[in-house]
Design an enzyme around this catalytic site. Structure first.
Site, PDB file in Angstrom:
ATOM      1  N   ARG A 101      11.153  -1.237  11.708  1.00  0.00           N
ATOM      2  CA  ARG A 101      10.573  -1.189  12.243  1.00  0.00           C
ATOM      3  C   ARG A 101       9.670  -1.747  13.196  1.00  0.00           C
ATOM      4  O   ARG A 101      10.275  -3.551  13.431  1.00  0.00           O
ATOM      5  CB  ARG A 101       9.034  -1.180  10.852  1.00  0.00           C
ATOM      6  CG  ARG A 101       8.347   0.221  11.290  1.00  0.00           C
ATOM      7  CD  ARG A 101       7.638   0.134  10.171  1.00  0.00           C
ATOM      8  NE  ARG A 101       6.172  -0.091  10.192  1.00  0.00           N
ATOM      9  CZ  ARG A 101       4.836  -0.234   9.166  1.00  0.00           C
ATOM     10  NH1 ARG A 101       5.325  -0.169   8.244  1.00  0.00           N
ATOM     11  NH2 ARG A 101       4.158  -0.831   9.604  1.00  0.00           N
ATOM     12  N   ARG A 123     -10.317   0.704   8.807  1.00  0.00           N
ATOM     13  CA  ARG A 123      -9.432  -0.290   9.174  1.00  0.00           C
ATOM     14  C   ARG A 123     -10.434  -1.775   9.327  1.00  0.00           C
ATOM     15  O   ARG A 123     -10.013  -3.081  10.195  1.00  0.00           O
ATOM     16  CB  ARG A 123      -7.883  -0.004  10.646  1.00  0.00           C
ATOM     17  CG  ARG A 123      -6.993  -0.715  10.667  1.00  0.00           C
ATOM     18  CD  ARG A 123      -6.023  -0.667   9.180  1.00  0.00           C
ATOM     19  NE  ARG A 123      -4.570  -1.649   9.711  1.00  0.00           N
ATOM     20  CZ  ARG A 123      -3.084  -1.124   9.231  1.00  0.00           C
ATOM     21  NH1 ARG A 123      -3.617   0.288   8.416  1.00  0.00           N
ATOM     22  NH2 ARG A 123      -2.560  -1.700   9.629  1.00  0.00           N
ATOM     23  N   ARG A 147      11.974  -5.609   5.178  1.00  0.00           N
ATOM     24  CA  ARG A 147      11.910  -4.395   5.857  1.00  0.00           C
ATOM     25  C   ARG A 147      12.575  -4.444   7.054  1.00  0.00           C
ATOM     26  O   ARG A 147      12.984  -3.801   7.590  1.00  0.00           O
ATOM     27  CB  ARG A 147      10.459  -4.007   5.518  1.00  0.00           C
ATOM     28  CG  ARG A 147      10.562  -2.189   5.930  1.00  0.00           C
ATOM     29  CD  ARG A 147       8.992  -2.033   6.003  1.00  0.00           C
ATOM     30  NE  ARG A 147       8.266  -2.459   6.493  1.00  0.00           N
ATOM     31  CZ  ARG A 147       7.031  -2.487   6.433  1.00  0.00           C
ATOM     32  NH1 ARG A 147       6.664  -1.895   5.392  1.00  0.00           N
ATOM     33  NH2 ARG A 147       5.986  -3.231   7.547  1.00  0.00           N
ATOM     34  N   ARG A 190      -0.065  -8.857  13.376  1.00  0.00           N
ATOM     35  CA  ARG A 190      -0.979  -7.918  12.778  1.00  0.00           C
ATOM     36  C   ARG A 190      -1.691  -8.689  11.347  1.00  0.00           C
ATOM     37  O   ARG A 190      -2.631  -8.107  11.149  1.00  0.00           O
ATOM     38  CB  ARG A 190      -0.263  -6.806  11.718  1.00  0.00           C
ATOM     39  CG  ARG A 190       0.949  -5.414  12.994  1.00  0.00           C
ATOM     40  CD  ARG A 190       2.322  -5.381  12.454  1.00  0.00           C
ATOM     41  NE  ARG A 190       2.406  -4.954  11.042  1.00  0.00           N
ATOM     42  CZ  ARG A 190       2.804  -4.898  10.387  1.00  0.00           C
ATOM     43  NH1 ARG A 190       4.418  -4.983  10.594  1.00  0.00           N
ATOM     44  NH2 ARG A 190       3.407  -4.002   9.289  1.00  0.00           N
ATOM     45  N   LYS A 202       1.112  -0.819  -0.254  1.00  0.00           N
ATOM     46  CA  LYS A 202      -0.215  -0.761  -0.235  1.00  0.00           C
ATOM     47  C   LYS A 202       0.558   1.282   0.325  1.00  0.00           C
ATOM     48  O   LYS A 202       1.233   2.062  -1.101  1.00  0.00           O
ATOM     49  CB  LYS A 202      -0.753  -0.025   1.063  1.00  0.00           C
ATOM     50  CG  LYS A 202      -2.235  -1.303   1.392  1.00  0.00           C
ATOM     51  CD  LYS A 202      -2.796  -1.233   2.644  1.00  0.00           C
ATOM     52  CE  LYS A 202      -1.586  -1.184   4.101  1.00  0.00           C
ATOM     53  NZ  LYS A 202      -1.566  -2.426   4.245  1.00  0.00           N
TER      54      LYS A 202
HETATM   55  P1  AP5 Z   1       5.037  -1.015   2.110  1.00  0.00           P
HETATM   56  O1  AP5 Z   1       4.810  -1.027   1.039  1.00  0.00           O
HETATM   57  O2  AP5 Z   1       5.450  -0.899   3.306  1.00  0.00           O
HETATM   58  O3  AP5 Z   1       3.137  -2.205   2.255  1.00  0.00           O
HETATM   59  P2  AP5 Z   1       2.365  -1.443   2.885  1.00  0.00           P
HETATM   60  O4  AP5 Z   1       1.029  -2.535   2.950  1.00  0.00           O
HETATM   61  O5  AP5 Z   1       1.571  -0.564   3.214  1.00  0.00           O
HETATM   62  O6  AP5 Z   1       2.351  -2.515   4.151  1.00  0.00           O
HETATM   63  P3  AP5 Z   1       2.300  -2.051   5.714  1.00  0.00           P
HETATM   64  O7  AP5 Z   1       3.643  -2.899   6.765  1.00  0.00           O
HETATM   65  O8  AP5 Z   1       3.350  -1.043   6.146  1.00  0.00           O
HETATM   66  O9  AP5 Z   1       1.227  -2.175   6.454  1.00  0.00           O
HETATM   67  P4  AP5 Z   1       0.342  -2.041   8.089  1.00  0.00           P
HETATM   68  O10 AP5 Z   1      -0.874  -1.739   7.164  1.00  0.00           O
HETATM   69  O11 AP5 Z   1       0.419  -3.185   8.812  1.00  0.00           O
HETATM   70  O12 AP5 Z   1       1.204  -0.961   8.521  1.00  0.00           O
HETATM   71  P5  AP5 Z   1       0.409   0.394   8.522  1.00  0.00           P
HETATM   72  O13 AP5 Z   1       2.028   1.350   8.529  1.00  0.00           O
HETATM   73  O14 AP5 Z   1      -0.495   0.830   7.632  1.00  0.00           O
HETATM   74  O15 AP5 Z   1       5.095  -2.930   1.678  1.00  0.00           O
HETATM   75  C1  AP5 Z   1       5.735  -4.097   2.246  1.00  0.00           C
HETATM   76  C2  AP5 Z   1       7.591  -4.016   1.963  1.00  0.00           C
HETATM   77  O16 AP5 Z   1       7.355  -4.387   0.613  1.00  0.00           O
HETATM   78  C3  AP5 Z   1       8.585  -2.373   1.873  1.00  0.00           C
HETATM   79  O17 AP5 Z   1       9.607  -2.994   1.699  1.00  0.00           O
HETATM   80  C4  AP5 Z   1       8.165  -3.274   0.265  1.00  0.00           C
HETATM   81  O18 AP5 Z   1       9.315  -2.677  -0.396  1.00  0.00           O
HETATM   82  C5  AP5 Z   1       8.354  -4.159  -0.498  1.00  0.00           C
HETATM   83  N1  AP5 Z   1       7.418  -4.163  -1.279  1.00  0.00           N
HETATM   84  C6  AP5 Z   1       6.237  -3.688  -2.091  1.00  0.00           C
HETATM   85  N2  AP5 Z   1       5.745  -4.065  -3.098  1.00  0.00           N
HETATM   86  C7  AP5 Z   1       6.616  -5.084  -3.377  1.00  0.00           C
HETATM   87  C8  AP5 Z   1       6.864  -5.484  -4.407  1.00  0.00           C
HETATM   88  N3  AP5 Z   1       6.020  -5.238  -5.620  1.00  0.00           N
HETATM   89  N4  AP5 Z   1       8.070  -6.199  -4.865  1.00  0.00           N
HETATM   90  C9  AP5 Z   1       8.972  -6.867  -3.696  1.00  0.00           C
HETATM   91  N5  AP5 Z   1       8.210  -6.075  -2.529  1.00  0.00           N
HETATM   92  C10 AP5 Z   1       7.832  -4.922  -2.088  1.00  0.00           C
HETATM   93  O19 AP5 Z   1       0.261   0.254  10.360  1.00  0.00           O
HETATM   94  C11 AP5 Z   1       0.981   0.245  11.249  1.00  0.00           C
HETATM   95  C12 AP5 Z   1      -0.016   0.280  12.608  1.00  0.00           C
HETATM   96  O20 AP5 Z   1      -0.364   1.964  12.979  1.00  0.00           O
HETATM   97  C13 AP5 Z   1      -1.021  -0.716  12.895  1.00  0.00           C
HETATM   98  O21 AP5 Z   1      -0.536  -1.296  12.788  1.00  0.00           O
HETATM   99  C14 AP5 Z   1      -2.100  -0.074  13.359  1.00  0.00           C
HETATM  100  O22 AP5 Z   1      -1.350  -0.320  14.832  1.00  0.00           O
HETATM  101  C15 AP5 Z   1      -1.932   1.686  13.614  1.00  0.00           C
HETATM  102  N6  AP5 Z   1      -2.738   1.787  12.654  1.00  0.00           N
HETATM  103  C16 AP5 Z   1      -2.403   2.620  10.773  1.00  0.00           C
HETATM  104  N7  AP5 Z   1      -3.356   2.307  11.027  1.00  0.00           N
HETATM  105  C17 AP5 Z   1      -4.368   2.414  12.159  1.00  0.00           C
HETATM  106  C18 AP5 Z   1      -6.215   2.808  12.079  1.00  0.00           C
HETATM  107  N8  AP5 Z   1      -6.549   3.236  10.464  1.00  0.00           N
HETATM  108  N9  AP5 Z   1      -6.892   2.453  12.776  1.00  0.00           N
HETATM  109  C19 AP5 Z   1      -5.946   1.692  14.264  1.00  0.00           C
HETATM  110  N10 AP5 Z   1      -5.054   1.333  13.955  1.00  0.00           N
HETATM  111  C20 AP5 Z   1      -3.895   2.463  12.925  1.00  0.00           C
END
Ligand code: AP5
Length: 192
Positions: A133, A88, A127, A144, A13
């Site tokens: 992280r 979420r 990552r 997660r 994402k």
């Molecule tokens: P990346 O692009 O970072 O993937 P992502 O889907 O953004 O994954 P995240 O792990 O950041 O998502 P998340 O939903 O768990 O975290 P968030 O920050 O929202 O890619 C991941 C890796 O893969 C990278 O190294 C990238 O380079 C690699 N990659 C990507 N595409 C690729 C490809 N095509 N080929 C090869 N490699 C690739 O949330 C974190 C925390 O915040 C949550 O757990 C929660 O505690 C809190 N939080 C956030 N939003 C809310 C909410 N709305 N409500 C409540 N709590 C929340």
């Protein structure tokens, strides 16, 4: 263009939102990034969120909604936005719908990035090594993914029922996935 990016942790994402931001010329709003910024700044909200995030749980709906509302009301969202990491759960999906109705900016399209679990775990492990992280530990990642399956996966049906959902295969090179997203959303607006 008002786009919601959905998908499990590690589905790409954040990576694709960065590219879409350039292409669509609208801001990328990531609730994860907003929360991490609050943690780094040591604000009261950040202190509350820190432990919850590190464990892989969701931060409370009220906190995240307040933060999102404040961000969406900034003038740079006038031509749209890319939402990453919100909604979420179904309560957040309903709250977002109400908020966007209020500001007359309904969601145009929700993009679900489909990636199998083995690859999600592999990407996050990569990552973890590169960035360290706090919530990329094996234990937090497992949690997660469970939270995603229990709370976030139903949000896909929410957008399907609204007729705004498109699925995109998130496996492949960064350009391939990006091009698939552009093709999948091209029916909604002129996306160039
Ligand atoms: P990346 O692009 O970072 O993937 P992502 O889907 O953004 O994954 P995240 O792990 O950041 O998502 P998340 O939903 O768990 O975290 P968030 O920050 O929202 O890619 C991941 C890796 O893969 C990278 O190294 C990238 O380079 C690699 N990659 C990507 N595409 C690729 C490809 N095509 N080929 C090869 N490699 C690739 O949330 C974190 C925390 O915040 C949550 O757990 C929660 O505690 C809190 N939080 C956030 N939003 C809310 C909410 N709305 N409500 C409540 N709590 C929340």
């Amino acid at each position: 263009m008002r786009l919601v990016l959905l998908g499990a942790p590690g589905s790409g994402k954040g990576t694709q939102a960065t590219r879409l931001r350039e292409h669509l010329q609208v801001p990328h709003i990531s609730t994860g990034d907003l929360l991490r910024a609050a943690v780094a700044a040591g604000t009261e909200l950040g202190m509350k969120a820190k432990v919850v995030m590190a464990s892989g749980n969701l931060v409370s709906d009220d906190i995240v909604l307040g933060m999102l509302e404040e961000r969406l009301l900034k003038p740079d969202t006038a031509n749209g936005f890319i939402l990453d990491g919100y909604p979420r759960n179904l309560a957040q999906a309903n709250a977002l719908e109400k908020l966007l109705e209020k500001i007359r900016q309904p969601v145009d399209v929700a993009v679900q990035l489909d990636v199998n679990t083995d690859l999600l775990v592999e990407r996050i492990a990569g990552r973890a090594k590169a960035e360290g992280r706090a919530d990329d530990t094996p234990e937090a990642v497992r949690h997660r993914l469970n939270v995603y399956n229990e709370s976030t996966a139903p949000v896909v049906d929410f957008y399907r029922n609204h007729g705004s959902l498109v699925h995109v295969d998130g496996v492949g090179g960064l350009d391939d996935v990006f091009n698939r997203i552009i093709a999948a959303i091209s029916h909604t607006h002129d996306v160039g």
